[in-house]
Motif scaffolding. Structure first.
Motif, PDB file in Angstrom:
ATOM      1  N   CYS A 119       0.851  -1.197   0.000  1.00 23.60           N
ATOM      2  CA  CYS A 119       0.000   0.000   0.000  1.00 23.60           C
ATOM      3  C   CYS A 119       0.879   1.237   0.000  1.00 23.60           C
ATOM      4  CB  CYS A 119      -0.951   0.013   1.199  1.00 23.60           C
ATOM      5  SG  CYS A 119      -0.137   0.222   2.791  1.00 23.60           S
ATOM      6  N   SER A 120       0.336   2.330  -0.503  1.00 22.89           N
ATOM      7  CA  SER A 120       1.023   3.614  -0.533  1.00 22.89           C
ATOM      8  C   SER A 120       0.033   4.679  -0.102  1.00 22.89           C
ATOM      9  CB  SER A 120       1.551   3.911  -1.939  1.00 22.89           C
ATOM     10  OG  SER A 120       2.119   5.203  -2.001  1.00 22.89           O
ATOM     11  N   LEU A 121       0.402   5.452   0.910  1.00 21.17           N
ATOM     12  CA  LEU A 121      -0.476   6.494   1.446  1.00 21.17           C
ATOM     13  C   LEU A 121       0.192   7.848   1.296  1.00 21.17           C
ATOM     14  CD1 LEU A 121      -1.529   4.763   4.786  1.00 21.17           C
ATOM     15  CD2 LEU A 121      -2.745   4.734   2.611  1.00 21.17           C
ATOM     16  N   PRO A 122      -0.479   8.823   0.695  1.00 20.73           N
ATOM     17  CA  PRO A 122       0.089  10.179   0.614  1.00 20.73           C
ATOM     18  C   PRO A 122       0.060  10.832   1.983  1.00 20.73           C
ATOM     19  CG  PRO A 122      -2.141  10.169  -0.243  1.00 20.73           C
ATOM     20  CD  PRO A 122      -1.796   8.736   0.035  1.00 20.73           C
ATOM     21  N   GLY A 123       0.984  11.758   2.211  1.00 20.48           N
ATOM     22  CA  GLY A 123       1.047  12.455   3.488  1.00 20.48           C
ATOM     23  C   GLY A 123      -0.170  13.326   3.712  1.00 20.48           C
ATOM     24  N   ALA A 124      -0.594  13.415   4.973  1.00 19.76           N
ATOM     25  CA  ALA A 124      -1.736  14.259   5.315  1.00 19.76           C
ATOM     26  C   ALA A 124      -1.341  15.713   5.451  1.00 19.76           C
ATOM     27  CB  ALA A 124      -2.360  13.778   6.631  1.00 19.76           C
ATOM     28  N   GLN A 125      -0.054  15.993   5.578  1.00 19.25           N
ATOM     29  CA  GLN A 125       0.426  17.363   5.665  1.00 19.25           C
ATOM     30  C   GLN A 125       1.374  17.624   4.514  1.00 19.25           C
ATOM     31  OE1 GLN A 125       2.152  18.006   9.491  1.00 19.25           O
ATOM     32  NE2 GLN A 125       0.308  17.440  10.606  1.00 19.25           N
ATOM     33  N   GLY A 126       1.506  18.875   4.166  1.00 16.60           N
ATOM     34  CA  GLY A 126       2.385  19.219   3.044  1.00 16.60           C
ATOM     35  C   GLY A 126       1.592  19.268   1.760  1.00 16.60           C
ATOM     36  N   MET A 127       2.043  20.120   0.846  1.00 14.54           N
ATOM     37  CA  MET A 127       1.304  20.363  -0.383  1.00 14.54           C
ATOM     38  C   MET A 127       1.836  19.566  -1.563  1.00 14.54           C
ATOM     39  SD  MET A 127      -1.078  22.243   0.455  1.00 14.54           S
ATOM     40  CE  MET A 127      -1.666  22.422  -1.212  1.00 14.54           C
ATOM     41  N   GLN A 128       2.899  18.752  -1.373  1.00 14.82           N
ATOM     42  CA  GLN A 128       3.493  18.070  -2.511  1.00 14.82           C
ATOM     43  C   GLN A 128       3.681  16.597  -2.202  1.00 14.82           C
ATOM     44  OE1 GLN A 128       7.094  20.167  -3.343  1.00 14.82           O
ATOM     45  NE2 GLN A 128       6.057  22.016  -4.001  1.00 14.82           N
ATOM     46  N   ASP A 161       4.573  10.781   3.540  1.00 16.87           N
ATOM     47  CA  ASP A 161       4.141   9.644   2.730  1.00 16.87           C
ATOM     48  C   ASP A 161       4.552   8.336   3.394  1.00 16.87           C
ATOM     49  OD1 ASP A 161       3.264  11.526   1.016  1.00 16.87           O
ATOM     50  OD2 ASP A 161       4.630  11.060  -0.619  1.00 16.87           O
ATOM     51  N   VAL A 162       3.784   7.306   3.149  1.00 19.12           N
ATOM     52  CA  VAL A 162       4.061   5.988   3.709  1.00 19.12           C
ATOM     53  C   VAL A 162       3.897   4.949   2.611  1.00 19.12           C
ATOM     54  CG1 VAL A 162       3.317   4.207   5.339  1.00 19.12           C
ATOM     55  CG2 VAL A 162       3.329   6.611   6.045  1.00 19.12           C
ATOM     56  N   ALA A 163       4.870   4.041   2.505  1.00 20.15           N
ATOM     57  CA  ALA A 163       4.759   2.878   1.619  1.00 20.15           C
ATOM     58  C   ALA A 163       5.065   1.638   2.448  1.00 20.15           C
ATOM     59  CB  ALA A 163       5.707   2.990   0.444  1.00 20.15           C
ATOM     60  N   ILE A 164       4.245   0.597   2.271  1.00 26.81           N
ATOM     61  CA  ILE A 164       4.417  -0.660   3.004  1.00 26.81           C
ATOM     62  C   ILE A 164       4.375  -1.811   2.001  1.00 26.81           C
ATOM     63  CG2 ILE A 164       3.517  -2.168   4.829  1.00 26.81           C
ATOM     64  CD1 ILE A 164       2.143   0.267   6.045  1.00 26.81           C
ATOM     65  N   LEU A 165       5.300  -2.723   2.162  1.00 25.88           N
ATOM     66  CA  LEU A 165       5.345  -3.937   1.341  1.00 25.88           C
ATOM     67  C   LEU A 165       5.539  -5.103   2.297  1.00 25.88           C
ATOM     68  CD1 LEU A 165       5.369  -5.093  -1.531  1.00 25.88           C
ATOM     69  CD2 LEU A 165       7.854  -4.693  -1.587  1.00 25.88           C
ATOM     70  N   ALA A 166       4.600  -6.067   2.274  1.00 25.52           N
ATOM     71  CA  ALA A 166       4.636  -7.176   3.237  1.00 25.52           C
ATOM     72  C   ALA A 166       4.568  -8.505   2.505  1.00 25.52           C
ATOM     73  CB  ALA A 166       3.479  -7.043   4.219  1.00 25.52           C
TER      74      ALA A 166
END
Length: 577
Positions: A370-379, A568-573
């Protein structure tokens, strides 16, 4: 002294009227005697000689006094005492005759000086510097004093004007400081809507407004969109009316033609207030409106900010000036935020398009990502992952994080992912060789100044993984022995050294083992040591669900603050079958 009563003024001092005259003065040795009255009449200051008879009586007044007061000095007995009703001290309080310099000189027989205001209705007030001294007149039964009056009204007015100028300058400096502080706080908000909400609330405090609306022009649809409100109770009817007021930007154009702002002092009676605005006032309870056109630094039309008041009226000129200055800076920040939002959308779209849309099926393992965009920051950031089906039933797992934000990071991420996939398909058995080639390409093409990458190959048949890491977060292995981080195969990040090297690490993967790869956004929190975040992840992995497809949601819920990820967060399991 009030000098409304016109009485003959003593024009000269005759021999009989001189106060302490010598009947036979000796002749001057070499010149003609100079009459005393000529000296007094030529003085640039007002001169008054008075006695204490009947509370204060003028004995002599020179012509300068009449010029000062624009009327003859009262010469009747007691006239000076009566005229003292027009005297006030520098604080504006009435001054008794006995407290005046003349009264002190006459009654207390000591010199006195004071700044005195002389006020007569219908005339310009005078500010006088008065000095009085007692005179010794042996042949007179009453006390006598001489008074010198200097008109300092001009100096007083100049000092007052200077004080007023200084006060206004201080007020302007205070206003500039206030606007600067507000503008600084606006830069804390990255999104357009957050910025506009702050502008509305701070503007309402400045203008003492009860409600506010911020609307921006949608350039594609050529319509106005409501982006923020303040103090308005939400209702479908209110939203409908707000949307219908100047929905094509007519109010913005009208404000621009009027100098940048509009005032409707009473929407119920102002003929310029459109029907929708009048109905909105009835619906929400306001009577007057102050509207400002919102523009970019180049003057391009962005939208409008409007504040409403429950009572008829208008803001003061100072309030309008401050609001205009504040909103001029706010317009620049909003424009920048819109550009950032547009770039973020492009970068996010690019980032997501470059990630693996479907994971390959590899016998003997379960894989989720999964890949989640950051909740803060504009880019958008440069977090990415990839899964490759390698020859002989093996799997290649890659996870990386490119330093920076926005299009440059997203582009570099896409290039590095594509390059790694190519190298892995050629020499996927050797993670170190793959990362060595990737580092050379990164330096040669100047893709980024810094990036972390982890690449490993997994052999389900041998239940073994080979890993190499370019400065990336250590993988987490959960098996029957517990949960531990894999510290093998560590090297420096991409872009740091021309020649990258590391020793590959070997990891045993027993049946049912869980391997978690992740980017730093999952474990880092501001003001917290990294070790704390790593331990939080380790504990969350110990309670992970058996179904790997549910793992990402579980880790996000357990590791991120109330489910919000500032980065941003990326997880690979991967779970072994």
């Amino acid at each position: 002294m009030s000098v409304h009563d016109h009485h003959p003024r003593t024009q000269s001092l005759s021999t009989e009227s001189r106060l302490d005259a010598d009947p036979d003065p000796p002749p001057h040795p070499s010149s003609t005697p100079v009459p005393s009255a000529d000296i007094l009449e030529g003085s640039p200051h007002g001169i008054l000689i008075a006695s204490a008879r009947e509370g204060g009586t003028a004995l002599y007044a020179n012509a300068r006094l009449e010029e000062m007061f624009r009327t003859p000095v009262p010469m009747e007995p007691g006239g000076l005492a009566a005229a003292s009703q027009a005297l006030f001290d520098r604080n504006g309080e009435a001054m008794e005759f006995a407290e005046s310099p003349l009264g002190v000189a006459l009654l207390q027989r000591r010199p006195a000086r004071a700044e005195v205001q002389y006020r007569v209705p219908g005339q310009e007030p005078l500010t006088l510097d008065i000095t009085a001294s007692p005179l010794d007149c042996a042949h007179r039964a009453d006390q006598v004093a001489v008074v010198y009056l200097h008109d300092i009204s001009h100096q007083h007015h100049a000092a007052g004007a200077l004080d007023e100028a200084n006060r206004r300058l201080a007020q302007q400096l205070e206003d500039i400081t206030w606007v600067h502080a507000l503008t600084e706080r606006l830069t804390d908000h990255d999104s357009v809507d957050e910025t506009l909400s702050r502008v509305l609330s701070e503007g309402a405090r400045l203008l003492q407004a009860d409600m506010g609306v911020a609307r921006l022009l949608n350039e594609e649809l050529r319509t106005m969109e409501t982006r923020a409100t303040y103090g308005i109770e939400p209702s479908a009817r209110a939203e409908e009316l707000i949307s219908s007021v100047g929905d094509k930007g007519e109010l913005v154009d009208a404000a621009a033609r009027a100098g940048g702002w509009l005032v409707y002092e009473d929407v119920l009676t102002d003929p310029a207030a459109a029907g929708a605005l009048r109905e909105l006032g009835r619906e929400t309870g306001f009577r007057s409106v102050y509207l400002l056109a919102l523009r970019s630094a180049s003057g391009r039309k962005l939208g409008a900010l409007a504040w409403a008041f429950r009572r008829p009226g208008r803001p003061t000129s100072r309030q309008r000036q401050l609001a205009t200055t504040y909103c001029r800076f706010a317009g620049q920040i909003v424009e920048n935020n819109r550009l950032y939002e547009r770039e973020r959308r492009i970068a996010s779209t690019l980032q997501q398009s470059m990630l693996a849309q479907e994971l390959p099926h590899i016998e003997g393992v379960q894989i989720a990502a999964c890949s989640l965009p950051g909740a803060q920051g504009m880019q958008a950031g440069g977090d990415w992952y990839d899964v490759l089906a390698l020859p002989d039933g093996k799997a290649g797992l890659a996870l990386g994080d490119v330093m920076g934000k926005g299009l440059r990071a997203a582009t570099a991420m896409g290039q590095m992912r594509t390059a790694l996939r190519s190298y892995a398909l050629v020499e996927g058995e050797d993670p170190v060789a793959v990362l060595t080639d990737l580092n050379a390409l990164t330096a040669d093409m100047e893709l980024t100044d810094l990036a972390t990458v982890l690449y490993m190959t997994v052999d389900p048949a041998q239940r073994r993984a080979t890993v190499a890491s370019a400065g990336h977060c250590p993988p987490l292995l959960v098996d029957h022995a517990g949960a531990a981080f894999v510290r093998a195969g560590q090297g420096v990040p991409m872009g740091v050294m021309d020649e990258w090297q590391a020793e590959a690490g070997e990891v045993e993967l027993p049946q049912g083992a869980l391997l978690v790869l992740y980017t730093d956004g999952l474990v880092e929190r501001r003001g917290e040591e990294l070790g704390t975040g790593l331990e939080r992840l380790r504990q969350a992995a110990l309670s992970a669900p058996a179904e790997v497809g549910e793992l990402c949601g579980h880790l996000v819920e357990q590791c991120l603050d109330e489910g919000a990820n500032p980065d941003d967060v990326a997880i690979l399991a991967l779970r072994m079958g």
